[in-house]
Write a protein that holds these residues in place. Sequence first.
Motif, mmCIF file in Angstrom:
data_model
loop_
_atom_site.group_PDB
_atom_site.id
_atom_site.type_symbol
_atom_site.label_atom_id
_atom_site.label_comp_id
_atom_site.label_asym_id
_atom_site.label_seq_id
_atom_site.Cartn_x
_atom_site.Cartn_y
_atom_site.Cartn_z
ATOM 1 N N VAL A 104 0.777 -1.121 0.157
ATOM 2 C CA VAL A 104 0.154 0.026 0.283
ATOM 3 C C VAL A 104 0.884 1.224 0.077
ATOM 4 N N LYS A 105 0.551 2.161 -0.782
ATOM 5 C CA LYS A 105 1.291 3.642 -0.831
ATOM 6 C C LYS A 105 0.724 4.437 0.004
ATOM 7 N N THR A 106 -0.501 4.710 -0.015
ATOM 8 C CA THR A 106 -1.286 5.723 0.928
ATOM 9 C C THR A 106 -2.651 5.226 1.180
ATOM 10 N N VAL A 107 -3.179 5.850 2.648
ATOM 11 C CA VAL A 107 -4.710 5.685 2.576
ATOM 12 C C VAL A 107 -5.141 7.011 2.938
ATOM 13 N N ARG A 108 -6.263 7.368 2.522
ATOM 14 C CA ARG A 108 -6.862 8.778 2.514
ATOM 15 C C ARG A 108 -8.208 8.465 2.892
ATOM 16 N N ALA A 109 -8.999 9.516 3.303
ATOM 17 C CA ALA A 109 -10.577 9.474 3.557
ATOM 18 C C ALA A 109 -11.325 10.784 3.228
ATOM 19 N N GLY A 110 -12.272 10.658 2.671
ATOM 20 C CA GLY A 110 -13.145 11.764 2.198
ATOM 21 C C GLY A 110 -14.453 11.591 2.136
ATOM 22 N N ARG A 111 -15.338 12.838 2.005
ATOM 23 C CA ARG A 111 -16.688 12.618 1.937
ATOM 24 C C ARG A 111 -16.921 12.288 0.429
ATOM 25 N N ASN A 112 -17.932 11.254 0.028
ATOM 26 C CA ASN A 112 -18.356 10.701 -1.109
ATOM 27 C C ASN A 112 -19.496 11.268 -1.562
ATOM 28 N N THR A 113 -20.349 10.878 -0.848
ATOM 29 C CA THR A 113 -21.786 11.596 -0.855
ATOM 30 C C THR A 113 -22.277 12.368 0.116
ATOM 31 N N LYS A 114 -23.345 12.775 0.519
ATOM 32 C CA LYS A 114 -23.909 13.625 1.524
ATOM 33 C C LYS A 114 -23.877 12.718 3.013
ATOM 34 N N ASP A 115 -23.865 11.717 2.850
ATOM 35 C CA ASP A 115 -23.928 10.544 3.882
ATOM 36 C C ASP A 115 -22.736 9.754 3.976
ATOM 37 N N VAL A 117 -18.784 8.373 3.828
ATOM 38 C CA VAL A 117 -17.408 8.415 3.890
ATOM 39 C C VAL A 117 -16.691 7.525 2.949
ATOM 40 N N ARG A 118 -15.911 7.898 2.043
ATOM 41 C CA ARG A 118 -14.935 6.736 1.221
ATOM 42 C C ARG A 118 -13.655 6.992 1.991
ATOM 43 N N VAL A 119 -13.144 5.576 2.295
ATOM 44 C CA VAL A 119 -11.592 5.376 2.571
ATOM 45 C C VAL A 119 -11.181 4.853 1.534
ATOM 46 N N VAL A 120 -10.014 5.293 0.898
ATOM 47 C CA VAL A 120 -9.197 4.887 -0.140
ATOM 48 C C VAL A 120 -7.786 4.447 0.062
ATOM 49 N N LEU A 121 -7.539 3.119 -0.424
ATOM 50 C CA LEU A 121 -6.139 2.672 -0.322
ATOM 51 C C LEU A 121 -5.541 2.602 -1.837
ATOM 52 N N ASP A 122 -4.492 3.242 -1.803
ATOM 53 C CA ASP A 122 -3.700 3.156 -2.948
ATOM 54 C C ASP A 122 -2.875 2.030 -3.230
ATOM 55 N N ILE A 123 -2.997 1.069 -3.891
ATOM 56 C CA ILE A 123 -2.434 0.022 -4.077
ATOM 57 C C ILE A 123 -1.310 -0.283 -4.672
ATOM 58 N N LYS A 124 -0.068 -0.820 -4.177
ATOM 59 C CA LYS A 124 1.043 -0.952 -5.190
ATOM 60 C C LYS A 124 1.147 -2.350 -5.472
ATOM 61 N N SER A 125 0.893 -3.400 -4.676
ATOM 62 C CA SER A 125 0.826 -4.830 -5.002
ATOM 63 C C SER A 125 -0.220 -5.656 -4.305
ATOM 64 N N ILE A 126 -1.148 -6.579 -4.838
ATOM 65 C CA ILE A 126 -2.098 -7.095 -4.111
ATOM 66 C C ILE A 126 -2.475 -8.209 -4.967
ATOM 67 N N GLU A 127 -2.517 -9.542 -4.031
ATOM 68 C CA GLU A 127 -2.926 -10.882 -4.579
ATOM 69 C C GLU A 127 -4.461 -11.037 -4.174
ATOM 70 N N ASP A 128 -4.490 -10.714 -2.880
ATOM 71 C CA ASP A 128 -5.898 -10.931 -2.116
ATOM 72 C C ASP A 128 -6.099 -9.872 -1.120
ATOM 73 N N HIS A 129 -7.285 -10.028 -0.506
ATOM 74 C CA HIS A 129 -7.789 -8.985 0.503
ATOM 75 C C HIS A 129 -8.772 -9.555 1.240
ATOM 76 N N LYS A 130 -8.961 -9.110 2.582
ATOM 77 C CA LYS A 130 -9.945 -9.512 3.719
ATOM 78 C C LYS A 130 -10.450 -8.129 4.294
ATOM 79 N N ILE A 131 -11.666 -8.175 4.457
ATOM 80 C CA ILE A 131 -12.282 -7.025 5.143
ATOM 81 C C ILE A 131 -13.220 -7.696 6.159
ATOM 82 N N PHE A 132 -13.416 -7.109 7.439
ATOM 83 C CA PHE A 132 -14.257 -7.588 8.353
ATOM 84 C C PHE A 132 -14.212 -6.316 9.427
ATOM 85 N N SER A 133 -15.265 -6.730 10.223
ATOM 86 C CA SER A 133 -15.491 -5.552 11.244
ATOM 87 C C SER A 133 -15.377 -6.296 12.705
ATOM 88 N N LEU A 134 -15.072 -5.523 13.637
ATOM 89 C CA LEU A 134 -14.773 -5.936 14.978
ATOM 90 C C LEU A 134 -15.841 -4.883 15.855
#
Length: 146
Positions: A104-115, A117-134
Amino acid sequence: MKVVRKGLMGLVLFLLVTVVTDSEAAITSHAAKKTPVRITGIRYWSNPNYTRVVISLNGEAAFNHHLLKEDPNINKPRRFYVDIKNANLSRSLKQPTAIDDVFVKTVRAGRNTKDTVRVVLDIKSIEDHKIFSLPEPFRIVIDITG
């Protein structure tokens, strides 16, 4: 006497139905006016096998994610984003955050629509990913592997 008793029972039933209906409307109205969650922090951990990004919030939130392809026509790297519904950014959140590791190069966040928020990871290299909540405190965890 029977007429008065039936009339009284009808009135009680009417009042009971009205109170229950008004209570349900109040509950529905309260849920619709739920206060937005606040994104309070974005942290990361890097190692040779994966990068973990954790988004901290002050409450539970619905979210979805997507992996975008690189777009050389507009000079955009491959990106992974998370849209968090009914959310705001904390003013104290420092960003963008330079991770600059193997994945990952950078991570940034900003308002995408009125309600949202979009968090963006600029990727350098990726084979797989996982996302979950705690829960408690609510966090969204993203693991990028390569």
